[in-house]
Design a protein around this motif. Structure first.
Motif, PDB file in Angstrom:
ATOM      1  N   THR A 172       0.832  -1.202   0.000  1.00 24.99           N
ATOM      2  CA  THR A 172       0.000   0.000   0.000  1.00 24.99           C
ATOM      3  C   THR A 172       0.864   1.247   0.000  1.00 24.99           C
ATOM      4  OG1 THR A 172      -0.169   0.110   2.421  1.00 24.99           O
ATOM      5  CG2 THR A 172      -1.836  -1.184   1.255  1.00 24.99           C
ATOM      6  N   ASP A 173       0.275   2.318  -0.507  1.00 27.37           N
ATOM      7  CA  ASP A 173       0.965   3.606  -0.568  1.00 27.37           C
ATOM      8  C   ASP A 173      -0.105   4.669  -0.785  1.00 27.37           C
ATOM      9  OD1 ASP A 173       2.912   5.676  -0.936  1.00 27.37           O
ATOM     10  OD2 ASP A 173       4.304   4.198  -1.762  1.00 27.37           O
ATOM     11  N   SER A 174       0.306   5.915  -0.918  1.00 22.92           N
ATOM     12  CA  SER A 174      -0.644   6.953  -1.305  1.00 22.92           C
ATOM     13  C   SER A 174      -1.156   6.660  -2.714  1.00 22.92           C
ATOM     14  CB  SER A 174       0.027   8.323  -1.274  1.00 22.92           C
ATOM     15  OG  SER A 174       1.032   8.395  -2.284  1.00 22.92           O
ATOM     16  N   TYR A 175      -2.193   7.352  -3.111  1.00 25.73           N
ATOM     17  CA  TYR A 175      -2.744   7.135  -4.457  1.00 25.73           C
ATOM     18  C   TYR A 175      -1.657   7.315  -5.516  1.00 25.73           C
ATOM     19  CZ  TYR A 175      -5.417   8.225  -8.709  1.00 25.73           C
ATOM     20  OH  TYR A 175      -5.894   8.262  -9.994  1.00 25.73           O
ATOM     21  N   ALA A 176      -0.943   8.442  -5.475  1.00 28.70           N
ATOM     22  CA  ALA A 176       0.118   8.693  -6.454  1.00 28.70           C
ATOM     23  C   ALA A 176       1.302   7.762  -6.223  1.00 28.70           C
ATOM     24  CB  ALA A 176       0.563  10.149  -6.375  1.00 28.70           C
ATOM     25  N   GLY A 177       1.595   7.472  -4.937  1.00 27.34           N
ATOM     26  CA  GLY A 177       2.713   6.595  -4.630  1.00 27.34           C
ATOM     27  C   GLY A 177       2.523   5.185  -5.157  1.00 27.34           C
ATOM     28  N   ALA A 178       1.271   4.744  -5.260  1.00 28.54           N
ATOM     29  CA  ALA A 178       1.004   3.412  -5.795  1.00 28.54           C
ATOM     30  C   ALA A 178       1.409   3.326  -7.263  1.00 28.54           C
ATOM     31  CB  ALA A 178      -0.484   3.082  -5.635  1.00 28.54           C
ATOM     32  N   PHE A 179       1.176   4.375  -8.024  1.00 33.54           N
ATOM     33  CA  PHE A 179       1.620   4.393  -9.418  1.00 33.54           C
ATOM     34  C   PHE A 179       3.146   4.360  -9.487  1.00 33.54           C
ATOM     35  CE2 PHE A 179      -2.632   6.269  -9.892  1.00 33.54           C
ATOM     36  CZ  PHE A 179      -3.114   5.520 -10.964  1.00 33.54           C
ATOM     37  N   VAL A 197     -10.158   4.052 -14.894  1.00 33.07           N
ATOM     38  CA  VAL A 197      -8.839   3.776 -15.442  1.00 33.07           C
ATOM     39  C   VAL A 197      -8.502   4.631 -16.662  1.00 33.07           C
ATOM     40  CG1 VAL A 197      -9.585   1.896 -16.974  1.00 33.07           C
ATOM     41  CG2 VAL A 197      -7.276   1.867 -15.969  1.00 33.07           C
ATOM     42  N   PHE A 198      -9.509   5.068 -17.411  1.00 37.14           N
ATOM     43  CA  PHE A 198      -9.218   5.825 -18.636  1.00 37.14           C
ATOM     44  C   PHE A 198      -8.591   7.181 -18.332  1.00 37.14           C
ATOM     45  CE2 PHE A 198     -12.658   2.919 -19.818  1.00 37.14           C
ATOM     46  CZ  PHE A 198     -12.083   2.294 -20.907  1.00 37.14           C
ATOM     47  N   GLU A 199      -9.169   7.923 -17.401  1.00 33.69           N
ATOM     48  CA  GLU A 199      -8.595   9.219 -17.032  1.00 33.69           C
ATOM     49  C   GLU A 199      -7.204   9.043 -16.454  1.00 33.69           C
ATOM     50  OE1 GLU A 199     -10.730  12.107 -14.781  1.00 33.69           O
ATOM     51  OE2 GLU A 199     -12.620  11.723 -15.815  1.00 33.69           O
ATOM     52  N   GLU A 200      -7.001   7.975 -15.711  1.00 27.80           N
ATOM     53  CA  GLU A 200      -5.696   7.737 -15.104  1.00 27.80           C
ATOM     54  C   GLU A 200      -4.638   7.441 -16.162  1.00 27.80           C
ATOM     55  OE1 GLU A 200      -7.214   6.020 -10.794  1.00 27.80           O
ATOM     56  OE2 GLU A 200      -6.867   4.617 -12.446  1.00 27.80           O
ATOM     57  N   LEU A 201      -4.986   6.674 -17.164  1.00 25.84           N
ATOM     58  CA  LEU A 201      -4.043   6.397 -18.247  1.00 25.84           C
ATOM     59  C   LEU A 201      -3.744   7.661 -19.046  1.00 25.84           C
ATOM     60  CD1 LEU A 201      -5.155   2.927 -19.676  1.00 25.84           C
ATOM     61  CD2 LEU A 201      -3.013   3.477 -18.512  1.00 25.84           C
ATOM     62  N   GLU A 202      -4.767   8.452 -19.288  1.00 22.73           N
ATOM     63  CA  GLU A 202      -4.571   9.677 -20.061  1.00 22.73           C
ATOM     64  C   GLU A 202      -3.664  10.658 -19.335  1.00 22.73           C
ATOM     65  OE1 GLU A 202      -8.567  10.947 -20.646  1.00 22.73           O
ATOM     66  OE2 GLU A 202      -9.025   9.341 -22.082  1.00 22.73           O
ATOM     67  N   SER A 203      -3.802  10.726 -18.008  1.00 19.15           N
ATOM     68  CA  SER A 203      -2.986  11.676 -17.245  1.00 19.15           C
ATOM     69  C   SER A 203      -1.570  11.155 -16.996  1.00 19.15           C
ATOM     70  CB  SER A 203      -3.660  11.989 -15.904  1.00 19.15           C
ATOM     71  OG  SER A 203      -3.731  10.827 -15.103  1.00 19.15           O
ATOM     72  N   ARG A 204      -1.332   9.852 -17.278  1.00 19.01           N
ATOM     73  CA  ARG A 204      -0.011   9.251 -17.056  1.00 19.01           C
ATOM     74  C   ARG A 204       0.479   8.544 -18.319  1.00 19.01           C
ATOM     75  NH1 ARG A 204      -2.812   9.229 -12.366  1.00 19.01           N
ATOM     76  NH2 ARG A 204      -1.631   9.817 -10.490  1.00 19.01           N
ATOM     77  N   SER A 205       0.214   9.162 -19.440  1.00 18.30           N
ATOM     78  CA  SER A 205       0.525   8.521 -20.722  1.00 18.30           C
ATOM     79  C   SER A 205       2.012   8.272 -20.909  1.00 18.30           C
ATOM     80  CB  SER A 205      -0.013   9.380 -21.872  1.00 18.30           C
ATOM     81  OG  SER A 205       0.542  10.681 -21.826  1.00 18.30           O
TER      82      SER A 205
END
Length: 300
Positions: A172-179, A197-205
């Protein structure tokens, strides 16, 4: 509910016909300029605007079903963006009237749960983000194979208890830390709700993540509205309104018309479904959700 001076039927009129509907309603009813009840709700988190709009619209429609009995309302978002944990703290203090979240036994003990599922179980369908170069996910893994790998989730999330209860290996980690952990190879996959998941992929392309092609984790994970214990009548009103919308099909039509829902449905179709148990559901919740059918179930 705090009384505010305002236009008596502003919410119902706008929902019925926009600005012109509001004008017509006020013209038709001489007493249209009366008090409006204020209901405090969380404001939207950045990146969740589409889903927030759906929830706020559904909440408005549900409350509007009982205007004749309880009077009209206006929804007032909080001034600041806060974490979900903070939202529940504000709910416990009575500073927020209504919030929404996936349910747990603890949350139902601390607040009033309105046991009508808001997303047809969508939060219980989890695709998994992986590194694009990780070829272990090029075929459908079995449950035992998936448990042998390491998942990552946000610290304090209810999903952590669900995964550990079912024998998954978890960091486990923070939301951003998990990425960041996934990117660094400190975890093998990151389960995400199919509509998130779509917005997350777009923001971390640029980070090289992809959705594993075959696997979908599934567990009963209903999202409910929660009402402060200070306002049981508001909870009863909301329950009644949601049940009306569920019975006449308006809730399902609203949900299935949303872009986030359509994309999630298309993503889920034809995948291998791995179902696991959710130990966080109370008996009243299990009974309540058994009366609602999810339009997603026909995909599998």
């Amino acid at each position: 509910m705090k009384r505010l001076p305002g236009i008596r039927l502003i919410l119902a009129a706008v929902l019925a016909g926009g600005l012109q509907g509001m004008v017509n309603t006020c013209q038709a009813q001489p007493n249209a300029f009366n008090d409006v009840s204020q209901i405090n709700i969380p404001t939207y988190q950045p990146g969740t605007g589409e889903f927030y709009f759906y929830i706020k619209t559904l909440l408005s429609l549900a409350l509007a079903q009982t205007d004749n009995q309880y009077g009209p309302v206006i929804l007032v978002p909080d001034a600041q963006v806060v974490s979900q944990q903070k939202q529940f703290e504000e709910l416990a203090r009575g500073r927020t009237d209504i919030t929404w979240s996936i349910t747990t036994i603890k949350r139902e003990q601390q607040h009033i749960a309105v046991r009508v599922p808001l997303t047809a179980g969508l939060f219980g369908y989890r695709v998994i983000l992986v590194r694009a170069a990780d070829d272990r996910f090029n075929h459908a893994l079995s449950l035992s194979e998936l448990k042998a790998l390491t998942a990552v989730q946000g610290t304090g999330w209810p999903d952590n208890s669900i995964l550990t209860f079912n024998g998954f290996t978890l960091e486990t980690d923070s939301y951003a830390g998990a990425f960041a952990r996934l990117s660094a190879g400190q975890a093998d996959y990151y389960p995400r709700a199919a509509h998130e998941v779509f917005e997350e992929l777009e923001s971390r392309s640029a980070e090289g993540f992809v959705i594993a092609r075959h696997i979908t984790l599934q567990y009963d994970n209903p999202m409910f509205f929660f009402v402060t214990k200070n306002k049981p009548e508001l909870a009863k009103r909301l329950q009644k309104g949601l049940q009306i919308l569920a019975a006449n099909g308006d809730m399902s039509r609203l949900l299935t018309s949303q872009h986030f829902y359509i994309r999630a449905r298309n993503l889920l179709a034809g995948r291998t479904l791995i179902s696991i148990a959710n130990p966080l559901l109370s008996d009243p919740t299990k009974k309540a959700i058994s009366h609602y059918n999810s339009p997603l179930k026909h995909l599998f």
